[in-house]
Design a protein around this motif. Structure first.
Motif, PDB file in Angstrom:
ATOM      1  N   SER A  18      43.449 -29.876 -36.438  1.00  0.00           N
ATOM      2  CA  SER A  18      42.095 -30.261 -36.010  1.00  0.00           C
ATOM      3  C   SER A  18      41.367 -29.036 -35.457  1.00  0.00           C
ATOM      4  CB  SER A  18      42.166 -31.342 -34.933  1.00  0.00           C
ATOM      5  OG  SER A  18      42.608 -30.787 -33.707  1.00  0.00           O
ATOM      6  N   THR A  24      37.161 -32.497 -36.488  1.00  0.00           N
ATOM      7  CA  THR A  24      37.387 -32.331 -37.927  1.00  0.00           C
ATOM      8  C   THR A  24      38.794 -31.830 -38.214  1.00  0.00           C
ATOM      9  OG1 THR A  24      36.559 -30.052 -37.926  1.00  0.00           O
ATOM     10  CG2 THR A  24      34.950 -31.804 -38.367  1.00  0.00           C
ATOM     11  N   ALA A  25      39.270 -32.182 -39.395  1.00  0.00           N
ATOM     12  CA  ALA A  25      40.595 -31.766 -39.857  1.00  0.00           C
ATOM     13  C   ALA A  25      40.446 -30.711 -40.946  1.00  0.00           C
ATOM     14  CB  ALA A  25      41.349 -32.973 -40.407  1.00  0.00           C
ATOM     15  N   SER A 129      45.458 -33.358 -44.209  1.00  0.00           N
ATOM     16  CA  SER A 129      44.089 -33.256 -43.703  1.00  0.00           C
ATOM     17  C   SER A 129      43.362 -34.595 -43.826  1.00  0.00           C
ATOM     18  CB  SER A 129      43.345 -32.171 -44.483  1.00  0.00           C
ATOM     19  OG  SER A 129      42.017 -32.078 -44.074  1.00  0.00           O
ATOM     20  N   GLN A 133      42.069 -36.656 -40.546  1.00  0.00           N
ATOM     21  CA  GLN A 133      40.671 -36.999 -40.303  1.00  0.00           C
ATOM     22  C   GLN A 133      40.541 -38.483 -39.964  1.00  0.00           C
ATOM     23  OE1 GLN A 133      38.033 -34.625 -40.212  1.00  0.00           O
ATOM     24  NE2 GLN A 133      37.273 -36.374 -39.052  1.00  0.00           N
ATOM     25  N   ASP A 137      38.969 -39.747 -36.429  1.00  0.00           N
ATOM     26  CA  ASP A 137      37.800 -40.644 -36.423  1.00  0.00           C
ATOM     27  C   ASP A 137      37.992 -41.845 -35.506  1.00  0.00           C
ATOM     28  OD1 ASP A 137      36.506 -38.949 -38.161  1.00  0.00           O
ATOM     29  OD2 ASP A 137      36.865 -40.175 -39.943  1.00  0.00           O
TER      30      ASP A 137
END
Length: 142
Positions: A18, A24-25, A129, A133, A137
């Motif tokens: 992250s 974000t990833a 990834s 994410q 989230d």
């Protein structure tokens, strides 16, 4: 806050990280090994990444069957979780349902017109990834 995602497979571990804010990833790398049980170099590389990025949480992709049961691959992932807990006892390991993460990553790569060979070379870290994410989230944003 840094979260490291791990997509554990027979001979690879796809890694994603992250950003420092946990928003974000990004795909990071793929750690390869010749045998599934040869985990010492894998753990050593993860330790380097933990130190380099200041990782405070692991998100381990948990492969479930489509009917929500845990199969053979899920059992191996649970065993790998115990290896992580033993080697990184101060970092929590969150299991994250990774069903269809490879499919989602594959779709992203196809839409970017990435060749078949290049997709094969990056799919594990892209899948990590993808599910990282999803995990990020769900976290509250400050």
């Amino acid at each position: 806050m840094r979260v490291l995602a791990l997509d554990y497979g027979d001979k690879t571990v796809g890694l994603a990280i992250s950003d420092p804010f946990g928003w974000t990833a990004q795909p990071l790398e793929i750690v390869r090994r010749k045998e599934e049980q040869a985990l010492k170099p894998t753990i050593a590389r993860i330790r380097e990444i933990v130190t380099q990025y200041g990782v405070d949480t692991f998100v381990l992709g948990f492969p479930k069957n489509m009917n929500n049961t845990v199969g053979f691959r899920g059992e191996k992932t649970l065993a790998f979780k115990e290896v992580l807990v033993k080697n990184f006892n101060n970092i929590p390991v969150v299991l994250w349902d990774e069903r269809l993460s490879t499919v989602g990553a594959e779709r992203i790569l196809l839409s970017a017109d990435v060749s078949r060979q290049k997709r094969k070379d990056v799919i594990d870290k892209m899948a990590a990834s993808y599910f990282l994410q999803g995990y990020l989230d769900t976290l509250p944003k400050s």
